[in-house]
Design a protein around this motif. Structure first.
Motif, PDB file in Angstrom:
ATOM      1  N   VAL A  46      26.671  40.071  21.023  1.00  0.00           N
ATOM      2  CA  VAL A  46      25.967  39.040  20.259  1.00  0.00           C
ATOM      3  C   VAL A  46      24.587  39.531  19.852  1.00  0.00           C
ATOM      4  O   VAL A  46      23.849  40.077  20.681  1.00  0.00           O
ATOM      5  N   THR A  47      24.269  39.353  18.584  1.00  0.00           N
ATOM      6  CA  THR A  47      22.926  39.637  18.088  1.00  0.00           C
ATOM      7  C   THR A  47      22.304  38.336  17.604  1.00  0.00           C
ATOM      8  O   THR A  47      22.928  37.610  16.829  1.00  0.00           O
ATOM      9  N   MET A  48      21.098  38.042  18.062  1.00  0.00           N
ATOM     10  CA  MET A  48      20.353  36.892  17.557  1.00  0.00           C
ATOM     11  C   MET A  48      19.161  37.423  16.778  1.00  0.00           C
ATOM     12  O   MET A  48      18.382  38.218  17.308  1.00  0.00           O
ATOM     13  N   PHE A  49      19.052  36.982  15.538  1.00  0.00           N
ATOM     14  CA  PHE A  49      17.989  37.459  14.665  1.00  0.00           C
ATOM     15  C   PHE A  49      17.029  36.297  14.421  1.00  0.00           C
ATOM     16  O   PHE A  49      17.373  35.341  13.739  1.00  0.00           O
ATOM     17  N   PHE A  50      15.836  36.381  14.990  1.00  0.00           N
ATOM     18  CA  PHE A  50      14.874  35.279  14.927  1.00  0.00           C
ATOM     19  C   PHE A  50      13.951  35.425  13.736  1.00  0.00           C
ATOM     20  O   PHE A  50      13.234  36.429  13.621  1.00  0.00           O
ATOM     21  N   THR A  51      13.946  34.435  12.867  1.00  0.00           N
ATOM     22  CA  THR A  51      13.133  34.511  11.670  1.00  0.00           C
ATOM     23  C   THR A  51      12.421  33.184  11.439  1.00  0.00           C
ATOM     24  O   THR A  51      12.795  32.168  12.010  1.00  0.00           O
ATOM     25  N   PHE A  52      11.395  33.191  10.618  1.00  0.00           N
ATOM     26  CA  PHE A  52      10.574  31.999  10.318  1.00  0.00           C
ATOM     27  C   PHE A  52      10.232  31.232  11.604  1.00  0.00           C
ATOM     28  O   PHE A  52       9.771  31.824  12.564  1.00  0.00           O
ATOM     29  N   TRP A  53      10.503  29.931  11.642  1.00  0.00           N
ATOM     30  CA  TRP A  53      10.083  29.108  12.790  1.00  0.00           C
ATOM     31  C   TRP A  53      10.761  29.575  14.077  1.00  0.00           C
ATOM     32  O   TRP A  53      10.267  29.294  15.173  1.00  0.00           O
ATOM     33  N   GLY A  54      11.872  30.259  13.943  1.00  0.00           N
ATOM     34  CA  GLY A  54      12.617  30.720  15.108  1.00  0.00           C
ATOM     35  C   GLY A  54      11.828  31.669  16.001  1.00  0.00           C
ATOM     36  O   GLY A  54      12.087  31.766  17.197  1.00  0.00           O
ATOM     37  N   ILE A  55      10.837  32.358  15.421  1.00  0.00           N
ATOM     38  CA  ILE A  55      10.085  33.307  16.241  1.00  0.00           C
ATOM     39  C   ILE A  55       9.254  32.582  17.298  1.00  0.00           C
ATOM     40  O   ILE A  55       8.903  33.162  18.321  1.00  0.00           O
ATOM     41  N   ASN A  56       8.971  31.293  17.067  1.00  0.00           N
ATOM     42  CA  ASN A  56       8.212  30.528  18.071  1.00  0.00           C
ATOM     43  C   ASN A  56       8.945  30.416  19.405  1.00  0.00           C
ATOM     44  O   ASN A  56       8.322  30.257  20.452  1.00  0.00           O
ATOM     45  N   SER A 131      10.465  41.231  11.351  1.00  0.00           N
ATOM     46  CA  SER A 131       9.116  41.785  11.150  1.00  0.00           C
ATOM     47  C   SER A 131       8.344  41.011  10.091  1.00  0.00           C
ATOM     48  O   SER A 131       7.160  40.722  10.259  1.00  0.00           O
ATOM     49  N   MET A 132       9.010  40.699   8.988  1.00  0.00           N
ATOM     50  CA  MET A 132       8.311  40.046   7.879  1.00  0.00           C
ATOM     51  C   MET A 132       7.803  38.670   8.291  1.00  0.00           C
ATOM     52  O   MET A 132       6.694  38.275   7.943  1.00  0.00           O
ATOM     53  N   SER A 133       8.620  37.934   9.045  1.00  0.00           N
ATOM     54  CA  SER A 133       8.179  36.611   9.497  1.00  0.00           C
ATOM     55  C   SER A 133       6.962  36.727  10.398  1.00  0.00           C
ATOM     56  O   SER A 133       6.029  35.924  10.302  1.00  0.00           O
ATOM     57  N   MET A 134       6.978  37.719  11.291  1.00  0.00           N
ATOM     58  CA  MET A 134       5.827  37.918  12.178  1.00  0.00           C
ATOM     59  C   MET A 134       4.581  38.182  11.352  1.00  0.00           C
ATOM     60  O   MET A 134       3.522  37.607  11.606  1.00  0.00           O
ATOM     61  N   ASP A 135       4.740  39.030  10.353  1.00  0.00           N
ATOM     62  CA  ASP A 135       3.616  39.383   9.501  1.00  0.00           C
ATOM     63  C   ASP A 135       3.102  38.148   8.741  1.00  0.00           C
ATOM     64  O   ASP A 135       1.910  37.863   8.720  1.00  0.00           O
ATOM     65  N   LEU A 136       4.027  37.371   8.157  1.00  0.00           N
ATOM     66  CA  LEU A 136       3.627  36.199   7.366  1.00  0.00           C
ATOM     67  C   LEU A 136       2.934  35.153   8.232  1.00  0.00           C
ATOM     68  O   LEU A 136       1.969  34.533   7.821  1.00  0.00           O
ATOM     69  N   MET A 137       3.456  34.938   9.430  1.00  0.00           N
ATOM     70  CA  MET A 137       2.906  33.890  10.276  1.00  0.00           C
ATOM     71  C   MET A 137       1.813  34.411  11.209  1.00  0.00           C
ATOM     72  O   MET A 137       1.260  33.658  11.992  1.00  0.00           O
TER      73      MET A 137
END
Lengths: 169, 169, 169
Positions: A46-56, A131-137
């Motif tokens: 299983v791979t979980m890919f955390f993006t946007f609000w999910g990184i919280n 990475s991009m979400s981390m950078d944006l937020m």
């Protein structure tokens, strides 16, 4: 549409599962980890890919001192710091709904979100943060729990193409 | 469950990707187009099926004069007119959150949603709008950006069945 | 990632479709049942797995007298009782938005959600409700419409692994 002779067709294995975790809501995070852990227990990769609000979901609970712009600092303040602080997508009522659900889960001996995350890691679920979400937020690696892989859309797509259970949560 | 001899089994190709874009939120639209464009760049055939609030992403920015009932006119007013006017699914704060994210994206030279849409079209991503949603919400073809295909649930399903990366966003 | 010789690889059939219905919003429930019924009409075996807020879609409209704790009773009151009472995920405006959409659907002779549910059942769509969600939210079998199967994450995963159209709605 069915066939593209110009590209090698990767093998699809239903035992490879990839979840995009876009949401940072407690209820959706619970659903994501329950599916991920269930799949891992049944022999899936299983791979979980955390993006946007999910990184919280992956943020440390404690405040981490890092250099930030004012806007990044504001985002950091307004977004929940980690799995124990997430709200519900519905009926959150300023956190009361989330507290109620957490209380019920404790009473019924259902694993909490931090426990589900720990189980996922022990079971070898691959946790990748966008990475991009981390950078944006303006969220930095030091602010996340240890041992999270970083990746981009190509990382996500490689994983998704290898399986047939692909969800956007 | 596994086998239905009575129906021909279509070939599944992981390089066919189909995204239902149900949401009309800026953050989810960005996620959808980033995945779509990434996949197209990696040699995939991508279909995006816009339904419900998702059709607002494809609206022209300018007001288009068409005959409408009062209810349709109300819906048209209340829903965002195009990619530059979408709000965030969280922390929108009457548009301030969305404006902040747009500002950050500009500053970090991340492609804006209109740019991502243009890239998708150049890359041959197939954009299909749900006829029934248009009918229900009273949105007419003239109100959408040019060159969008119209289709129904059968169009969606034909595309989805040909691939193994299927998302509902 | 691609191959796990230690586990038998189940056959994947695109005619098996599994939808997680997490949301209890009218608009998302409509989308879920329109896809499910379209797929069933085109010869697919469809499983809908109702979890979290999604279980409200399956509640009976009438009040059902069952023994509950105070917290369960509160949840029961606050959550919509069945398909005719769901709100919209956006522009609900205390139910006015949902009433408007229902009015438009009637006027345009589009099948209502209760009609779509009835069609799904006639077409053999498998409706499974998540046991853990029922337990957490204090919803009991007597409160659901008749003939719904109960299951857990393993039930969901078995179904999802047999197909390639897997959505989280």
């Amino acid at each position: 549409l069915q066939d593209h002779a110009s590209h090698a067709t990767p093998a699809i294995n239903p035992k490879n599962k990839t979840l995009v975790v876009f949401s940072g809501d407690l209820d959706k995070a619970l659903a994501a980890f329950i599916i991920a852990n269930g799949a891992a227990a049944m022999g899936s990769h299983v791979t979980m890919f955390f993006t946007f609000w999910g990184i919280n979901i992956l943020r440390r609970n404690e405040r981490v001192s890092v250099a930030k712009t004012i806007v990044e600092r504001m985002f950091g303040w307004m977004m929940p710091r980690g799995a124990t602080r997430l709200g519900l997508s519905k009926m959150n009522m300023a956190g009361m709904g989330a507290a109620m659900i957490r209380g019920i889960m404790r009473k019924k001996n259902v694993a909490s979100l931090p426990e589900l995350i720990a189980t996922a890691r022990q079971a070898g679920v691959r946790l990748v943060v966008c990475s991009m979400s981390m950078d944006l937020m303006g969220i930095q690696r030091e602010e996340l729990i240890a041992g999270i892989e970083e990746g981009g859309v190509a990382t996500y797509l490689d994983s998704a193409e290898a399986g047939s259970v692909n969800l956007f949560i």
